[in-house]
Design a protein around this motif. Structure first.
Motif, short mmCIF file in Angstrom:
data_model
loop_
_atom_site.label_atom_id
_atom_site.label_comp_id
_atom_site.label_asym_id
_atom_site.label_seq_id
_atom_site.Cartn_x
_atom_site.Cartn_y
_atom_site.Cartn_z
N GLY A 63 0.14 12.48 -16.60
CA GLY A 63 -0.61 11.27 -16.93
C GLY A 63 0.21 10.00 -16.76
N ALA A 64 1.53 10.15 -16.63
CA ALA A 64 2.39 8.98 -16.48
C ALA A 64 2.17 8.28 -15.14
CB ALA A 64 3.86 9.39 -16.60
N ARG A 65 1.57 8.98 -14.18
CA ARG A 65 1.31 8.38 -12.87
C ARG A 65 0.44 7.12 -12.98
NH1 ARG A 65 -0.22 13.32 -8.73
NH2 ARG A 65 1.71 14.54 -8.93
N LEU A 123 0.82 -1.22 0.00
CA LEU A 123 0.00 0.00 0.00
C LEU A 123 0.85 1.26 0.00
CD1 LEU A 123 -2.84 -1.18 2.40
CD2 LEU A 123 -2.87 -1.03 -0.09
N VAL A 124 2.03 1.22 0.62
CA VAL A 124 2.93 2.37 0.54
C VAL A 124 3.47 2.51 -0.87
CG1 VAL A 124 5.17 3.26 1.30
CG2 VAL A 124 3.56 2.40 2.98
N LEU A 125 3.80 1.37 -1.52
CA LEU A 125 4.26 1.43 -2.90
C LEU A 125 3.18 1.96 -3.83
CD1 LEU A 125 6.26 -1.92 -3.24
CD2 LEU A 125 7.19 0.39 -3.42
N GLU A 126 1.93 1.58 -3.59
CA GLU A 126 0.83 2.08 -4.42
C GLU A 126 0.72 3.60 -4.34
OE1 GLU A 126 -2.86 0.22 -3.49
OE2 GLU A 126 -2.35 -1.67 -4.47
N GLU A 127 1.01 4.17 -3.19
CA GLU A 127 0.94 5.62 -3.03
C GLU A 127 2.18 6.31 -3.56
OE1 GLU A 127 -1.54 7.52 -2.03
OE2 GLU A 127 -2.84 5.78 -1.73
N ALA A 128 3.35 5.66 -3.41
CA ALA A 128 4.61 6.33 -3.74
C ALA A 128 5.01 6.19 -5.21
CB ALA A 128 5.73 5.76 -2.86
N LEU A 129 4.72 5.02 -5.82
CA LEU A 129 5.21 4.77 -7.18
C LEU A 129 4.70 5.76 -8.23
CD1 LEU A 129 5.34 0.87 -7.44
CD2 LEU A 129 7.23 2.49 -7.29
N PRO A 130 3.43 6.23 -8.16
CA PRO A 130 3.02 7.24 -9.16
C PRO A 130 3.92 8.48 -9.16
CG PRO A 130 1.10 6.35 -8.05
CD PRO A 130 2.30 5.81 -7.34
N TYR A 131 4.37 8.90 -7.97
CA TYR A 131 5.25 10.06 -7.88
C TYR A 131 6.66 9.72 -8.35
CZ TYR A 131 1.39 11.94 -5.20
OH TYR A 131 0.14 12.38 -4.82
N VAL A 132 7.08 8.47 -8.13
CA VAL A 132 8.38 8.03 -8.65
C VAL A 132 8.36 8.05 -10.17
CG1 VAL A 132 9.97 6.08 -8.80
CG2 VAL A 132 8.88 6.62 -6.61
N ILE A 133 7.26 7.55 -10.75
CA ILE A 133 7.11 7.57 -12.22
C ILE A 133 7.17 9.01 -12.74
CG2 ILE A 133 5.44 7.23 -14.08
CD1 ILE A 133 6.59 4.64 -13.44
N GLU A 134 6.48 9.92 -12.06
CA GLU A 134 6.47 11.31 -12.50
C GLU A 134 7.88 11.92 -12.38
OE1 GLU A 134 4.18 15.54 -11.56
OE2 GLU A 134 3.73 13.74 -10.39
N PHE A 135 8.57 11.60 -11.29
CA PHE A 135 9.92 12.14 -11.08
C PHE A 135 10.87 11.66 -12.18
CE2 PHE A 135 14.19 11.57 -9.26
CZ PHE A 135 14.50 12.89 -8.95
N LEU A 160 3.68 -0.57 -13.86
CA LEU A 160 4.79 -1.06 -14.68
C LEU A 160 6.04 -1.28 -13.84
CD1 LEU A 160 4.43 1.16 -17.89
CD2 LEU A 160 3.92 -1.28 -17.65
N ILE A 161 6.14 -0.59 -12.71
CA ILE A 161 7.25 -0.81 -11.79
C ILE A 161 6.88 -1.86 -10.75
CG2 ILE A 161 8.65 0.26 -9.98
CD1 ILE A 161 8.62 2.83 -11.50
#
Length: 334
Positions: A297-299, A273-285, A304-305
């Motif tokens: 929109g990449a979020r 659940l932490v990854l679900e919240e954090a990964l969209p911002y990692v993708i954007e970064f 994919l990660i």
């Protein structure tokens, strides 16, 4: 339990400390979204712990376990809709309803094995899902808003977010302790023996069907309690909570953390659940590093990660995160 200083126990202790200090951090920073997120994590961790009891220790892979989340939540929501707000009524009835449903499902599904068991549990869950969609009086497909949380008089005020969080955390730890006591008891040893070789356990005189049915029912009741908590947390319940994909999420939590370990599902729930919240911002970064255009929109492609990460854990850490840390300890000792 004998506790030693090793990477696994350090992680468990650190995780428990973090969970205990979340409200303190939120009070200092004013970041109450984090409080809401971790309340959800704690509640779903309890559901994953209940699934792990039958799947990890009993070898019963249920693909309809989220049905108990929905049943527990709907009991709370329906009673609240009818003007019955007492938690002393709502919560026991939610647990009882889930126990009776689990008893019926288990009595039929436990007569089968393997993929047939999985499909029967899935079929029952989808049946309850479509029943909930047809409850027009209680919102149908749109769900049911709960305008008033469960009431416990002046003893516990669930509207207090901090108090509610600590109540959920205490119930999670109680559930973990219950599972630990069960799996280390004679009852738990029979369940684990039946997972390894049920024919041999029956040959030496153990009524394995009855043991497994009781285990299946206990797991359903535990998950039903987490459903009651989830309904109070979101002030809303909908059929989507019992869809088969939610059962898949619970399975991923158990496998990711360490299926067949007592604390593994808690680790898995926090990680997923932490990854679900954090990964969209990692993708954007990452996107901002390689392009100057609009990449908000990449979020949406954060899975994919997550997908390859889960694949690597399944391939190279068969015991999940808990098993990986345990193997690190063994390597150090070796």
């Amino acid at each position: 339990m004998i506790v030693s200083l090793n990477p696994r126990n350090v992680l468990v202790a650190a995780l428990l400390a973090i969970l205990a200090l979340v409200p303190v951090y939120c009070a200092f920073t004013g970041n109450y979204f984090l409080m809401s997120l971790f309340t959800r994590i704690v509640i779903l961790a309890m559901a994953a712990v209940s699934l792990n009891l039958i799947m990890g220790f009993g070898g019963m892979v249920s693909f309809g376990h989220a049905a108990y989340l929905g049943i527990g939540g709907y009991v709370v929501g329906i009673l609240a809709k009818e003007g019955l707000h007492s938690g002393l009524l709502q919560w026991p009835l939610a647990v009882l309803a889930c126990g009776l449903f689990a008893l019926g499902v288990g009595a039929l599904s436990l007569r089968t094995r393997g993929v047939y068991f999985i499909m029967i549990t899935l079929a029952f869950a989808q049946m309850i899902y479509y029943v909930a969609i047809g409850l027009d009086r209680y919102g149908g497909d749109d769900g049911l808003t709960i305008h008033k949380r469960s009431q416990f008089g002046d003893v516990v005020n669930l509207s207090n977010k901090t108090l509610f969080y600590y109540l959920c955390l205490a119930l999670l730890l109680a559930a973990v302790y219950l599972v630990w006591r069960l799996v280390n008891s004679r009852f738990g040893l029979v369940i684990q023996g039946a997972r390894s070789n049920e024919r041999r356990m029956r040959a030496i005189g153990f009524p394995t069907f009855r043991y497994k049915l009781v285990c299946f029912t206990i797991a359903g009741m535990l998950c039903g309690l987490s459903g009651a908590l989830l309904a109070n947390h979101t002030d809303f319940i909908s059929p989507a909570i019992m869809h088969w994909t939610r059962s898949g999420d619970l399975i991923v939590m158990a496998v990711l953390g360490g299926m067949g370990t007592v604390f593994g599902p808690v680790i898995g729930a926090v990680a997923l659940l932490v990854l679900e919240e954090a990964l969209p911002y990692v993708i954007e970064f990452i996107g901002r590093i390689f392009t100057t255009g609009d990449i908000t929109g990449a979020r949406e492609y954060w899975q994919l990660i997550l997908g390859p990460m889960l694949l690597l854990i399944v391939l190279f850490a068969r015991g999940g995160i808990d098993g990986l840390l345990t193997s690190m300890t063994s390597m150090r000792r070796g």
